[in-house]
Design a protein around this motif. Structure first.
Motif, PDB file in Angstrom:
ATOM      1  N   HIS A  19       0.836  -1.203   0.000  1.00  0.00           N
ATOM      2  CA  HIS A  19       0.000   0.000   0.000  1.00  0.00           C
ATOM      3  C   HIS A  19       0.871   1.253   0.000  1.00  0.00           C
ATOM      4  N   ASN A  20       0.528   2.214  -0.859  1.00  0.00           N
ATOM      5  CA  ASN A  20       1.203   3.511  -0.907  1.00  0.00           C
ATOM      6  C   ASN A  20       0.260   4.582  -0.384  1.00  0.00           C
ATOM      7  N   CYS A  28       0.815   1.958   8.682  1.00  0.00           N
ATOM      8  CA  CYS A  28       0.096   1.868   7.419  1.00  0.00           C
ATOM      9  C   CYS A  28      -1.413   1.920   7.696  1.00  0.00           C
ATOM     10  N   LYS A  30      -3.687   0.764   5.934  1.00  0.00           N
ATOM     11  CA  LYS A  30      -4.351  -0.436   5.411  1.00  0.00           C
ATOM     12  C   LYS A  30      -4.100  -1.659   6.295  1.00  0.00           C
TER      13      LYS A  30
END
Length: 100
Positions: A19-20, A28, A30
């Motif tokens: 994930h970016n 993160c 996500k």
């Protein structure tokens, strides 16, 4: 981070889960993991949404790397237009990439 914006570069965070995301966080959003790496975007994106406010255009840009950010855009745009980052005054700023 603001120094990178002045030179037309946009740093983003890459998580080991793939994930970016944009703007620094210690986890993160996500996977909640902490295996993060700062990368520099290509500076190329697509107008996801926009609004005109006075003389300015403010848009949500979906970057080639998959994250989105909110930024000023020079000139008129429409959803789906290709844009690229330009050196600015310490904030991300974009211009439309003209079709050839």
């Amino acid at each position: 981070m603001y120094e990178e914006f002045k030179s037309g570069k946009i740093p983003y965070i890459h998580c080991s889960c793939g994930h970016n995301f944009f703007y620094p966080r210690d986890r993160c959003p996500k996977c909640h993991g902490s295996s993060l790496e700062v990368r520099i975007s290509s500076g190329e994106g697509t107008v996801f949404s926009f609004t005109e406010f006075g003389q300015g255009v403010y848009a949500i840009i979906e970057m080639k790397e998959g994250f989105r950010l909110y930024a000023n855009v020079r000139g008129k745009v429409k959803i789906g237009d290709k844009v690229r980052v330009i050196p600015g005054n310490g904030r991300p700023e974009f211009e439309k990439v003209e079709d050839k």
